[in-house]
Design a protein around this motif. Structure first.
Motif, PDB file in Angstrom:
ATOM      1  N   VAL A  76       0.874  -1.172   0.000  1.00 47.01           N
ATOM      2  CA  VAL A  76       0.000   0.000   0.000  1.00 47.01           C
ATOM      3  C   VAL A  76       0.910   1.221   0.000  1.00 47.01           C
ATOM      4  O   VAL A  76       1.759   1.369   0.880  1.00 47.01           O
ATOM      5  CB  VAL A  76      -0.929   0.015   1.236  1.00 47.01           C
ATOM      6  CG1 VAL A  76      -1.785   1.273   1.233  1.00 47.01           C
ATOM      7  CG2 VAL A  76      -1.797  -1.222   1.258  1.00 47.01           C
ATOM      8  N   PHE A  77       0.729   2.094  -0.972  1.00 50.93           N
ATOM      9  CA  PHE A  77       1.622   3.235  -1.138  1.00 50.93           C
ATOM     10  C   PHE A  77       1.073   4.478  -0.453  1.00 50.93           C
ATOM     11  O   PHE A  77      -0.141   4.677  -0.362  1.00 50.93           O
ATOM     12  CB  PHE A  77       1.841   3.514  -2.633  1.00 50.93           C
ATOM     13  CG  PHE A  77       2.689   2.482  -3.298  1.00 50.93           C
ATOM     14  CD1 PHE A  77       4.066   2.615  -3.340  1.00 50.93           C
ATOM     15  CD2 PHE A  77       2.117   1.350  -3.861  1.00 50.93           C
ATOM     16  CE1 PHE A  77       4.854   1.652  -3.933  1.00 50.93           C
ATOM     17  CE2 PHE A  77       2.894   0.391  -4.468  1.00 50.93           C
ATOM     18  CZ  PHE A  77       4.270   0.541  -4.501  1.00 50.93           C
ATOM     19  N   THR A  78       1.986   5.326  -0.003  1.00 53.36           N
ATOM     20  CA  THR A  78       1.613   6.588   0.635  1.00 53.36           C
ATOM     21  C   THR A  78       1.712   7.755  -0.322  1.00 53.36           C
ATOM     22  O   THR A  78       1.319   8.858   0.015  1.00 53.36           O
ATOM     23  CB  THR A  78       2.525   6.867   1.847  1.00 53.36           C
ATOM     24  OG1 THR A  78       3.873   7.007   1.383  1.00 53.36           O
ATOM     25  CG2 THR A  78       2.423   5.756   2.873  1.00 53.36           C
ATOM     26  N   GLY A  79       2.278   7.545  -1.501  1.00 55.78           N
ATOM     27  CA  GLY A  79       2.436   8.613  -2.475  1.00 55.78           C
ATOM     28  C   GLY A  79       3.833   9.192  -2.504  1.00 55.78           C
ATOM     29  O   GLY A  79       4.123  10.099  -3.278  1.00 55.78           O
ATOM     30  N   HIS A  80       4.734   8.649  -1.656  1.00 59.47           N
ATOM     31  CA  HIS A  80       6.089   9.187  -1.596  1.00 59.47           C
ATOM     32  C   HIS A  80       7.151   8.185  -2.017  1.00 59.47           C
ATOM     33  O   HIS A  80       8.316   8.543  -2.130  1.00 59.47           O
ATOM     34  CB  HIS A  80       6.399   9.687  -0.176  1.00 59.47           C
ATOM     35  CG  HIS A  80       5.504  10.788   0.268  1.00 59.47           C
ATOM     36  ND1 HIS A  80       5.554  12.060  -0.265  1.00 59.47           N
ATOM     37  CD2 HIS A  80       4.500  10.805   1.178  1.00 59.47           C
ATOM     38  CE1 HIS A  80       4.639  12.812   0.304  1.00 59.47           C
ATOM     39  NE2 HIS A  80       3.974  12.073   1.187  1.00 59.47           N
ATOM     40  N   GLU A  81       6.791   6.919  -2.230  1.00 62.22           N
ATOM     41  CA  GLU A  81       7.784   5.932  -2.614  1.00 62.22           C
ATOM     42  C   GLU A  81       7.592   5.521  -4.069  1.00 62.22           C
ATOM     43  O   GLU A  81       6.501   5.597  -4.620  1.00 62.22           O
ATOM     44  CB  GLU A  81       7.773   4.711  -1.697  1.00 62.22           C
ATOM     45  CG  GLU A  81       6.457   3.995  -1.571  1.00 62.22           C
ATOM     46  CD  GLU A  81       5.567   4.534  -0.468  1.00 62.22           C
ATOM     47  OE1 GLU A  81       4.491   5.010  -0.834  1.00 62.22           O
ATOM     48  OE2 GLU A  81       5.926   4.496   0.704  1.00 62.22           O
ATOM     49  N   VAL A  82       8.698   5.106  -4.677  1.00 62.38           N
ATOM     50  CA  VAL A  82       8.696   4.707  -6.087  1.00 62.38           C
ATOM     51  C   VAL A  82       8.024   3.351  -6.214  1.00 62.38           C
ATOM     52  O   VAL A  82       8.387   2.399  -5.521  1.00 62.38           O
ATOM     53  CB  VAL A  82      10.128   4.654  -6.645  1.00 62.38           C
ATOM     54  CG1 VAL A  82      10.126   4.147  -8.083  1.00 62.38           C
ATOM     55  CG2 VAL A  82      10.784   6.009  -6.563  1.00 62.38           C
ATOM     56  N   GLY A  83       7.022   3.270  -7.094  1.00 60.28           N
ATOM     57  CA  GLY A  83       6.322   2.010  -7.314  1.00 60.28           C
ATOM     58  C   GLY A  83       6.866   1.238  -8.489  1.00 60.28           C
ATOM     59  O   GLY A  83       6.959   0.014  -8.469  1.00 60.28           O
ATOM     60  N   PHE A  84       7.263   1.966  -9.543  1.00 67.31           N
ATOM     61  CA  PHE A  84       7.792   1.322 -10.737  1.00 67.31           C
ATOM     62  C   PHE A  84       8.480   2.369 -11.595  1.00 67.31           C
ATOM     63  O   PHE A  84       8.385   3.572 -11.336  1.00 67.31           O
ATOM     64  CB  PHE A  84       6.687   0.610 -11.527  1.00 67.31           C
ATOM     65  CG  PHE A  84       5.620   1.521 -12.069  1.00 67.31           C
ATOM     66  CD1 PHE A  84       5.646   1.938 -13.388  1.00 67.31           C
ATOM     67  CD2 PHE A  84       4.581   1.958 -11.252  1.00 67.31           C
ATOM     68  CE1 PHE A  84       4.664   2.771 -13.887  1.00 67.31           C
ATOM     69  CE2 PHE A  84       3.599   2.788 -11.751  1.00 67.31           C
ATOM     70  CZ  PHE A  84       3.636   3.199 -13.068  1.00 67.31           C
ATOM     71  N   TYR A  85       9.179   1.918 -12.604  1.00 70.01           N
ATOM     72  CA  TYR A  85       9.838   2.798 -13.564  1.00 70.01           C
ATOM     73  C   TYR A  85       9.121   2.656 -14.894  1.00 70.01           C
ATOM     74  O   TYR A  85       9.033   1.567 -15.443  1.00 70.01           O
ATOM     75  CB  TYR A  85      11.318   2.432 -13.703  1.00 70.01           C
ATOM     76  CG  TYR A  85      12.109   2.766 -12.470  1.00 70.01           C
ATOM     77  CD1 TYR A  85      12.710   4.006 -12.330  1.00 70.01           C
ATOM     78  CD2 TYR A  85      12.227   1.847 -11.431  1.00 70.01           C
ATOM     79  CE1 TYR A  85      13.419   4.326 -11.196  1.00 70.01           C
ATOM     80  CE2 TYR A  85      12.937   2.158 -10.290  1.00 70.01           C
ATOM     81  CZ  TYR A  85      13.530   3.400 -10.181  1.00 70.01           C
ATOM     82  OH  TYR A  85      14.222   3.721  -9.053  1.00 70.01           O
ATOM     83  N   LYS A  86       8.605   3.772 -15.388  1.00 72.64           N
ATOM     84  CA  LYS A  86       7.825   3.753 -16.625  1.00 72.64           C
ATOM     85  C   LYS A  86       8.712   4.145 -17.808  1.00 72.64           C
ATOM     86  O   LYS A  86       9.393   5.167 -17.757  1.00 72.64           O
ATOM     87  CB  LYS A  86       6.665   4.735 -16.509  1.00 72.64           C
ATOM     88  CG  LYS A  86       5.801   4.796 -17.748  1.00 72.64           C
ATOM     89  CD  LYS A  86       4.669   5.776 -17.571  1.00 72.64           C
ATOM     90  CE  LYS A  86       3.835   5.827 -18.832  1.00 72.64           C
ATOM     91  NZ  LYS A  86       2.770   6.797 -18.715  1.00 72.64           N
ATOM     92  N   PRO A  87       8.699   3.351 -18.883  1.00 68.66           N
ATOM     93  CA  PRO A  87       9.461   3.747 -20.068  1.00 68.66           C
ATOM     94  C   PRO A  87       8.718   4.833 -20.840  1.00 68.66           C
ATOM     95  O   PRO A  87       7.515   4.729 -21.075  1.00 68.66           O
ATOM     96  CB  PRO A  87       9.556   2.454 -20.882  1.00 68.66           C
ATOM     97  CG  PRO A  87       8.401   1.633 -20.431  1.00 68.66           C
ATOM     98  CD  PRO A  87       8.100   2.024 -19.022  1.00 68.66           C
ATOM     99  N   ILE A  88       9.430   5.893 -21.180  1.00 67.81           N
ATOM    100  CA  ILE A  88       8.854   6.957 -22.002  1.00 67.81           C
ATOM    101  C   ILE A  88       9.763   7.166 -23.207  1.00 67.81           C
ATOM    102  O   ILE A  88      10.962   6.886 -23.151  1.00 67.81           O
ATOM    103  CB  ILE A  88       8.685   8.283 -21.225  1.00 67.81           C
ATOM    104  CG1 ILE A  88      10.034   8.787 -20.714  1.00 67.81           C
ATOM    105  CG2 ILE A  88       7.699   8.144 -20.099  1.00 67.81           C
ATOM    106  CD1 ILE A  88       9.990  10.208 -20.230  1.00 67.81           C
ATOM    107  N   ALA A  89       9.183   7.626 -24.277  1.00 69.81           N
ATOM    108  CA  ALA A  89       9.951   7.863 -25.498  1.00 69.81           C
ATOM    109  C   ALA A  89      10.746   9.152 -25.370  1.00 69.81           C
ATOM    110  O   ALA A  89      10.283  10.137 -24.792  1.00 69.81           O
ATOM    111  CB  ALA A  89       9.017   7.947 -26.697  1.00 69.81           C
ATOM    112  N   CYS A  90      11.952   9.144 -25.873  1.00 66.21           N
ATOM    113  CA  CYS A  90      12.766  10.352 -25.912  1.00 66.21           C
ATOM    114  C   CYS A  90      13.503  10.379 -27.252  1.00 66.21           C
ATOM    115  O   CYS A  90      13.548   9.390 -27.966  1.00 66.21           O
ATOM    116  CB  CYS A  90      13.737  10.416 -24.738  1.00 66.21           C
ATOM    117  SG  CYS A  90      14.848   9.014 -24.602  1.00 66.21           S
ATOM    118  N   ARG A  91      14.059  11.533 -27.560  1.00 58.46           N
ATOM    119  CA  ARG A  91      14.713  11.707 -28.848  1.00 58.46           C
ATOM    120  C   ARG A  91      16.226  11.662 -28.691  1.00 58.46           C
ATOM    121  O   ARG A  91      16.760  12.066 -27.676  1.00 58.46           O
ATOM    122  CB  ARG A  91      14.317  13.056 -29.454  1.00 58.46           C
ATOM    123  CG  ARG A  91      12.852  13.182 -29.698  1.00 58.46           C
ATOM    124  CD  ARG A  91      12.422  14.588 -30.108  1.00 58.46           C
ATOM    125  NE  ARG A  91      12.970  15.583 -29.217  1.00 58.46           N
ATOM    126  CZ  ARG A  91      13.727  16.607 -29.618  1.00 58.46           C
ATOM    127  NH1 ARG A  91      13.985  16.787 -30.872  1.00 58.46           N
ATOM    128  NH2 ARG A  91      14.209  17.466 -28.754  1.00 58.46           N
TER     129      ARG A  91
END
Length: 184
Positions: A76-91
């Protein structure tokens, strides 16, 4: 979603399967960049850790969201800890500025300065010797460069301000989702 999980009707999702709204859209990297900390490179306006056109940003699930982390542990997250790393596109950028390329094309295109700057020395020399193909080639190059059709010779993208005139090319590949047409 939290009420459904409290009743126990639905098992918790994996954290990287959370829906938008259950975590801030771009997570901590964009917040840190906005605050002047690490995240986005100020000179390129791209994430610092961009490799192979992908960067991974930290995503913080919203408070009271229950999901399974990458180890499969329900949390259960409090909003301050990292849950996962999301891949996003970059140039991929290598130092070629869009503003400089357009300015060179506009003012010194008849001398081939724009083509020299972008890494096309043979075309730059040809434009220099023919005075920009009698002006017609300079006009065509100005249009092609300003529409981002002609870019740097190494295949990288221009460095463009975050709110600048960035072009995003769309393409259809085998991975593109195609919705079947229904006829009434």
């Amino acid at each position: 979603a939290a009420v459904e999980r409290a009743v126990g009707t639905e098992p918790p999702l994996k954290c990287d399967e959370l829906r938008l709204g259950q975590y801030p859209e771009h997570g901590r990297a964009w917040d840190q960049a906005r605050d002047g900390r690490r995240g986005l490179d100020n000179s390129t306006q791209e994430p610092m850790n961009c490799t192979n056109h992908t960067a991974y940003v930290q995503c913080l699930p919203a408070p009271n969201i229950t999901c399974k982390d990458h180890l499969g542990i329900e949390k259960v997250f409090t909003g301050h800890e990292v849950g996962f790393y999301k891949p996003i596109a970059c140039r991929n950028v290598n130092g070629y500025s869009y503003k400089v390329a357009v300015a060179l094309s506009l003012f010194l295109g008849w001398l081939g300065a724009d083509r020299f700057y972008l890494g096309y020395p043979a075309l730059g020399l040809l434009k220099f010797c023919t005075v920009g193909f009698c002006g017609i080639g300079s006009l065509i190059d100005f249009i092609l460069i300003s529409m981002q059709i002609v870019g740097p010779s190494d295949g990288s993208s221009y460095i463009i301000d975050y709110y600048g005139a960035r072009l995003t090319r769309l393409s259809i590949t085998n991975a593109t989702f195609r919705k079947m047409q229904t006829y009434p």
